[in-house]
Every structure is written in structure tokens, then in C-alpha cells.
Design an enzyme around this catalytic site. Structure first.
Site, PDB file in Angstrom:
ATOM      1  N   HIS A 271       0.822  -1.214   0.000  1.00 21.72           N
ATOM      2  CA  HIS A 271       0.000   0.000   0.000  1.00 21.72           C
ATOM      3  C   HIS A 271       0.859   1.269   0.000  1.00 21.72           C
ATOM      4  CE1 HIS A 271       0.967   0.938   4.186  1.00 21.72           C
ATOM      5  NE2 HIS A 271       0.867  -0.363   4.414  1.00 21.72           N
TER       6      HIS A 271
ATOM      7  N   GLU B  28      -1.838  -7.060   7.356  1.00 14.82           N
ATOM      8  CA  GLU B  28      -0.511  -6.913   7.936  1.00 14.82           C
ATOM      9  C   GLU B  28      -0.356  -7.800   9.168  1.00 14.82           C
ATOM     10  OE1 GLU B  28       2.438  -6.680   7.721  1.00 14.82           O
ATOM     11  OE2 GLU B  28       2.988  -4.559   7.580  1.00 14.82           O
TER      12      GLU B  28
END
Length: 208
Positions: A18, A91
Site C-alpha cells: 500500500h 498486515e
């Protein structure tokens, strides 16, 4: 890429981290906190999406966390693909550290911080062990590849998720992992799967 007669075309997986967030800029541990992209991150996503669209992906899958989903949306807007969400691409969970800056972690959790700095795969304080992280992300990669043999797939995810998912997929030894640099914001890793050759790393930490 040249192919031998009768050899199937390779399946390509592009693991895309990202764009930048305010927490990245402040060196704040995000983990699985849902932090949005900032202006820089949105610009990074738009620029990278232009390059990745040129790879003509046929499938787009993203972590369900907002910063990855916003990044994937930039590519979806160019390609017309719908970004599917897969929680396995999240994550690493950083337990009690989430939301803290690195100096704050070092002050409040000196023991687990020291273990983490020493590359302990399970440093404590509720942090997700690296074998668990690698297992869930590598499973998501394999299953995406099985859905589209010979195609190109983009997976929008996160720095640690990408690094340790790739390590688990390729069978890298634990002692090698500290020598591998993290993937930068809006950079990607290029993986190829083809027949008896199995999985291969084509490029690492590629960006605009």
C-alpha cells in the site's frame, strides 16, 4: 519470456504494498489498525497503478484494511477490475505495540523490542509469530494462482505480510530473513509460477 514447445504460460503474482500513511511518516506501528492513505500515499498509488495496469492483470485481490483497499482502488479504476478482499493479506498483528511509535515501543516493551530487533520470530506481547504470518499469506498467494493459471494477478497487501509471505512460499531459511530489505510503500514483488519449475522470484521491491 520464451517458452519451450508444449510448456504452459507462467502465472504471475504481483504483491503490491500500500501507499504511504501518516503512521508510516511518523514511524508509528500500524499492524492491523485501519489507517487510511495520506495525500502522498494516494499519489503513489495512482502512479504505481499506471505501471501495473500495463501488466494487464486479470484478477485483483486486496487486504481488507483500508490503506491496501484504497491502493487497490487506484488500479481497479484503470482496469475495470473489482477488488476482492481477503483477510489473509492483512498486515502482521503487532499486539500491544499497535499505535505506538518506535521510541515508545522501545521504552514500554524493552524485552520484546530487544527480541524483535534480534529477529526473534515470536517476540511476545501479543505479536503474531512469523510462521503464522507466513502461512496465511502464502496460502492466499497459492490459492490466487490456482484460480487463474497462466494469468497475471495483483495482490494489494502490506510490508511484513509481503516479505514473510514470500519467504514462506519460497522456503527461505529463517537466518536469511534479516538480510532481506522491507518492501517500500507502493513497491511490489514479482513472482512467477510455471510447471515443474515451481515458484520463482522475478523481481523484489520494484517501484515507479
Amino acid at each position: 519470456m520464451s517458452l519451450e514447445r508444449g510448456t504452459e504460460p507462467p502465472t504471475r503474482i504481483l504483491l503490491w504494498r500500500h501507499g504511504n500513511t501518516d503512521s508510516n511518516a511518523a514511524q508509528r506501528v500500524q499492524g492491523q489498525l485501519d489507517v487510511p492513505l495520506n495525500d502522498l500515499g494516494r499519489a503513489q498509488a495512482a502512479a504505481a497503478a499506471q505501471v501495473l495496469a500495463g501488466r494487464e492483470p486479470q484478477l485483483l485481490i486486496t487486504s481488507d484494511l483500508g490503506r491496501a483497499a484504497q491502493t487497490a482502488a487506484a488500479l481497479a479504476g484503470l482496469t475495470g477490475l473489482s477488488a476482492e478482499r481477503d483477510v489473509r493479506l492483512r498486515e502482521r498483528y503487532f499486539g500491544a505495540w499497535q499505535g505506538l511509535t518506535t521510541p515508545e515501543v522501545k521504552e514500554r516493551f524493552p524485552e520484546s523490542y530487544a527480541r524483535w530487533r534480534a529477529a526473534d520470530p515470536d517476540p511476545g506481547d501479543g505479536i503474531e509469530p512469523l510462521p503464522d504470518l507466513g502461512k496465511r499469506v502464502s496460502e492466499a498467494i497459492r490459492q490466487a494462482a490456482e484460480r487463474l493459471p497462466g494469468g497475471t494477478i495483483v495482490l494489494a497487501a502490506h510490508g511484513a505480510a509481503i516479505k514473510y509471505g514470500v519467504a514462506a512460499l519460497l522456503g527461505w531459511p529463517e537466518e536469511m530473513l534479516p538480510t532481506v530489505a522491507p518492501v517500500q510503500n507502493c513497491h511490489w514483488v514479482d513472482l512467477i509460477h510455471q510447471g515443474s519449475s515451481g515458484w520463482r522470484l522475478s523481481a523484489y521491491n520494484v517501484g515507479v
